[in-house]
Design an enzyme around this catalytic site. Structure first.
Site, short mmCIF file in Angstrom:
data_model
loop_
_atom_site.label_atom_id
_atom_site.label_comp_id
_atom_site.label_asym_id
_atom_site.label_seq_id
_atom_site.Cartn_x
_atom_site.Cartn_y
_atom_site.Cartn_z
N VAL A 109 0.85 -1.18 0.00
CA VAL A 109 0.00 0.00 0.00
C VAL A 109 0.89 1.23 0.00
O VAL A 109 1.87 1.30 0.77
CB VAL A 109 -0.92 0.03 1.23
CG1 VAL A 109 -1.82 1.26 1.20
CG2 VAL A 109 -1.77 -1.24 1.30
N CYS A 110 0.61 2.18 -0.89
CA CYS A 110 1.30 3.47 -0.89
C CYS A 110 2.82 3.27 -1.05
O CYS A 110 3.26 2.54 -1.92
CB CYS A 110 0.94 4.25 0.37
SG CYS A 110 1.29 6.01 0.32
#
Length: 327
Positions: A109-110
């Site tokens: 994520v990210c």
């Protein structure tokens, strides 16, 4: 069979990168009377790990076997301010580097994509991350094909997502992959979130809520997003939708409120904007890359869509980047 989902965190991780996807995987048990997943939060040393917001989360050490010998089905790497140090931690990188041999899927994520990259998991693959850091990911990892304008990507068993809240979109896509569309939609309704932004959707899109009811129009939109650099005539999109051009044009307008040509122009403008804000790629090259025949046509599309030309948007992005700090 119950699948074990592991979440890998480190000091100064972003709490929403954990809590968003965790809530998605927890929802079937709580909302749907199912128990398809077991959840575990992992860290290098185990014990409490403090997020960038100061909130502590209890974790299991990487070397332990936290769930009675159950292998990890999916491992999800959080992002956040601590990714720089995490990307230099030998034990964490060794564990992550072996994850594809132990897990069916590995995801980030990210800015967790930077940790994945440091472990060598993204070499030769497509990947995405938060738009603000996409250029840095590409610059430091030339073997990765960074797609800065996507909400999430899937390249074989490796999944990556854009910034922060897009981890929820990623998790919903993983659940849909496991349990089907209806379950994923039910989870989204339970969590009161949009189901789900398509992976190929631009991170900046104003078309995020565009969810045509018919599968034919959805397939045509997905095809357009994946082939922006090519000629996308009404006839070509109608072929994808298995409709005549006249039927397709009427159905598209009825279901989206836009003509196919206007929707394609907007998708191209949004994809170009992400690349313009993310790096120093020449505007002429960006125009060609997203399917505009020349920079002037892209300039006119930008003025219509965003109220200013590409050069002005780039200046604003550079000023904001100079005022900010890496995460």
């Amino acid at each position: 069979m119950t699948k074990t989902i592991g979440f890998l965190v480190f000091p100064s991780f972003q709490i929403l990168d954990l809590s968003g996807p965790l809530a998605v995987f927890d929802a079937p048990t709580r909302a749907l009377s199912m128990a398809p997943y077991r959840l575990v939060v992992l860290s290098e040393q185990g014990g409490p790990v403090t997020s960038s917001s100061g909130l502590e989360v209890m974790t299991q050490a990487l070397g332990k076997n936290p769930l009675d010998g159950q292998p990890l089905d999916t491992l999800i790497v959080a992002g956040g301010a601590g990714t720089r140090e995490a990307a230099k931690a030998p034990a964490l990188l060794a564990f992550l580097g072996q994850a594809p041999e132990r897990c069916r899927r590995v995801a980030s994520v990210c800015t967790g994509a930077f940790v994945m990259a440091a472990a060598g998991l993204l070499d030769g693959r497509r990947a995405t991350t938060h738009w603000h850091y996409a250029a840095s990911l590409q610059r430091h990892n030339p073997r990765i094909r960074v797609e800065a304008d996507r909400i999430f990507t899937k390249d074989g068993p490796i999944w990556t997502s854009a910034g922060v809240s897009s981890g929820i979109d990623l998790a919903l896509a993983l659940v849909e992959d496991d349990l089907g569309l209806d379950i994923a939609r039910a989870i989204a309704r339970h969590l009161v979130v949009y189901h789900r932004r398509p992976g190929g959707q631009s991170q900046f899109s104003t078309l995020l809520e565009l969810d045509p009811p018919s599968s034919r129009i959805r397939e045509a939109l997905t095809y357009a997003r994946d082939h922006l650099h090519e000629t996308l005539s009404v006839e070509r999109l109608a072929d994808v939708a298995c409709l005549s051009p006249r039927q397709f044009g009427r159905a598209f307008l009825a279901e989206t409120g836009q003509t196919p040509a206007k929707a394609v122009e907007r998708l191209r403008a949004e994809a170009a904007r992400a690349r313009i804000e993310a790096g120093r790629e020449p505007i002429e090259a960006i125009a060609r890359g997203v399917g505009f025949t020349d920079p002037e046509r892209m300039r006119r599309a930008f003025v219509r869509a965003f109220g200013q030309p590409p050069q002005a948007i780039r200046r604003v992005a550079r000023a904001a980047s100079a005022a900010g700090s890496p995460g």
